[in-house]
Design a protein around this motif. Structure first.
Motif, short mmCIF file in Angstrom:
data_model
loop_
_atom_site.label_atom_id
_atom_site.label_comp_id
_atom_site.label_asym_id
_atom_site.label_seq_id
_atom_site.Cartn_x
_atom_site.Cartn_y
_atom_site.Cartn_z
N ASP A 135 33.31 -13.09 24.71
CA ASP A 135 32.49 -11.83 24.45
C ASP A 135 30.94 -12.07 24.46
N TYR A 147 35.81 -9.20 30.60
CA TYR A 147 36.57 -8.60 31.76
C TYR A 147 35.93 -7.21 32.11
N ALA A 148 34.72 -6.92 31.50
CA ALA A 148 34.23 -5.84 32.05
C ALA A 148 33.56 -5.67 33.19
N ILE A 170 31.51 1.10 27.33
CA ILE A 170 31.75 0.64 26.10
C ILE A 170 31.10 1.10 24.83
N SER A 210 29.25 -5.38 22.08
CA SER A 210 29.52 -6.51 22.60
C SER A 210 30.25 -6.30 24.09
N SER A 263 32.52 -7.44 27.17
CA SER A 263 33.86 -8.13 27.16
C SER A 263 33.82 -8.81 28.56
#
Length: 381
Positions: free
Chosen positions: A48, A109-110, A116, A105, A107
């Protein structure tokens, strides 16, 4: 005769039932010792990333920053200029506006368009962010590039109201959350594979030589070829076989079960008197003597006034005399003996029987560690 046989049958079936329960409990305990590799490791490169930003929360009911917060006044003036509205800084009243810092934060995988949560924290002297709305604000990472755009209503979960010196407050009203208020504008560039040899780097959450070796052996035995090697107590290097789907390959590794060999730890918090320990912490044979010494000191004062009872000279004056009494008492020492292999739970139970306080238990644990009878890492907070 029939009655005797019936009772014997009941006793037999009861014994078999208890035996089955014991066997089932033992098997459950053995199974509980194994954990998935996924639960104690992570792959290098997938982390992250924190992002941070600066913004304005508007719509506050007079609980925002005062004019002493120069950054808020200047920010409001700059915002109005963007809408072709020019107002002198000295004429602005910002009690309905608060300058805030934004944190989140991101991710690994974002992807673009994902939403978020964004945390909002007051930067000035605002009393509360209740009812406020965060205006559009960019959020940047350490490379100074914008990755998230944040905007939305602020949820505080508390309040603060004051009038004529009377204050009513719940929770912490100067920190709030914009749920799904951050929209990802740019995807992070994460590298799952190693740069030099093209290998996956599996990292242990808690470094340990034995655990790293067991993970490498488990992976090699599962695939039947030498593809994993422990490079250090924290890193296992894995080369994916050619022709395999990388996602499926990682999924297989994560589901493998091993028995970690972490060092047992006892965590002691002296401020709160809290003791946390695992069930695998054992002690050597030890005898503990715990006593209670009490000393009571009492001082009374009396005044000597000789001129009240007889004629005295000029040098004779009133004197205050202390009378001190000291009393010492010591209870008989309580002796606790434990055999080798006893656990911390056995120790605490034995000390509780002699009415030892939590502070006494903490002192005993520290003494056991110094004596070498405690086979665990002792962390005192």
């Amino acid at each position: 005769m029939t009655k005797i046989i019936t009772n014997a049958s009941k006793l037999f079936f009861k014994s078999m039932f208890l035996l089955l329960i014991a066997l089932f409990s033992a098997q459950s305990a053995m199974a509980a010792l194994k954990v998935r590799i996924k639960d104690i490791t992570h792959f290098s490169g997938l982390i992250d990333n924190p992002v941070v930003g600066y913004g304005l929360v508007v719509g506050l009911a007079g609980t925002g920053d005062s004019n002493r917060a120069k950054q808020t006044v200047q920010s409001v003036a700059n915002m109005l200029k963007a809408f072709n509205i020019n107002v002198p800084v000295d004429d602005l009243n910002t009690r309905n506006v608060a300058a805030v810092m934004l944190t989140a934060s991101l991710s690994p995988y974002a992807y673009e368009g994902d939403k978020i949560d964004v945390q909002v924290s007051s930067l000035g002297d605002a009393r509360s962010l209740v009812g406020g709305t965060l205006l559009i604000a960019p959020m940047k990472a350490a490379d100074n590039q914008t990755y998230v755009i944040a905007q939305g209503a602020v949820s505080v979960g508390g309040y603060k109201y004051d009038m004529f010196g009377n204050v009513v407050q719940k929770n912490h009203p100067t920190v709030g959350l914009v749920s799904n208020g951050g929209i990802v504008e740019k995807t992070l560039d994460n590298h799952l594979l190693g740069i030099k040899d093209g290998a996956l780097q599996l990292v242990l959450n808690r470094a340990d030589f034995t655990t790293a070796s067991r993970i490498a052996d488990k992976i090699n035995s599962n695939f039947g070829i030498e593809i994993a090697k422990a490079r250090s107590p924290a890193v296992i290097s894995i080369i994916a076989p050619t022709g395999n789907n990388l996602i499926d390959f990682i999924s297989i590794i994560e589901r493998l079960n091993i028995t970690p060999d972490d060092q047992p730890v006892v965590v002691v918090n002296e401020r709160t008197g809290t003791i946390v320990t695992g069930g695998d912490v054992v002690l050597d044979s030890v005898s503990i003597s715990q006593g209670d010494l009490q000393i009571n000191i009492q001082t009374d004062y009396s005044a000597s006034q000789p001129w009240l009872v007889r004629q005295t000279g000029d040098d004779v004056k009133t004197v205050v005399l202390p009378h001190t009494k000291i009393h010492a008492s010591e209870d008989n020492a309580s002796l606790v003996s434990l055999q080798s292999g006893a656990t911390i739970a056995d120790l605490i139970s034995a000390l509780a029987k002699v009415k030892a306080s939590t502070r006494d238990v903490i002192s005993v644990l520290e003494a056991l560690k110094r004596s070498g009878a405690l086979h665990a890492e002792l962390i005192v907070q």
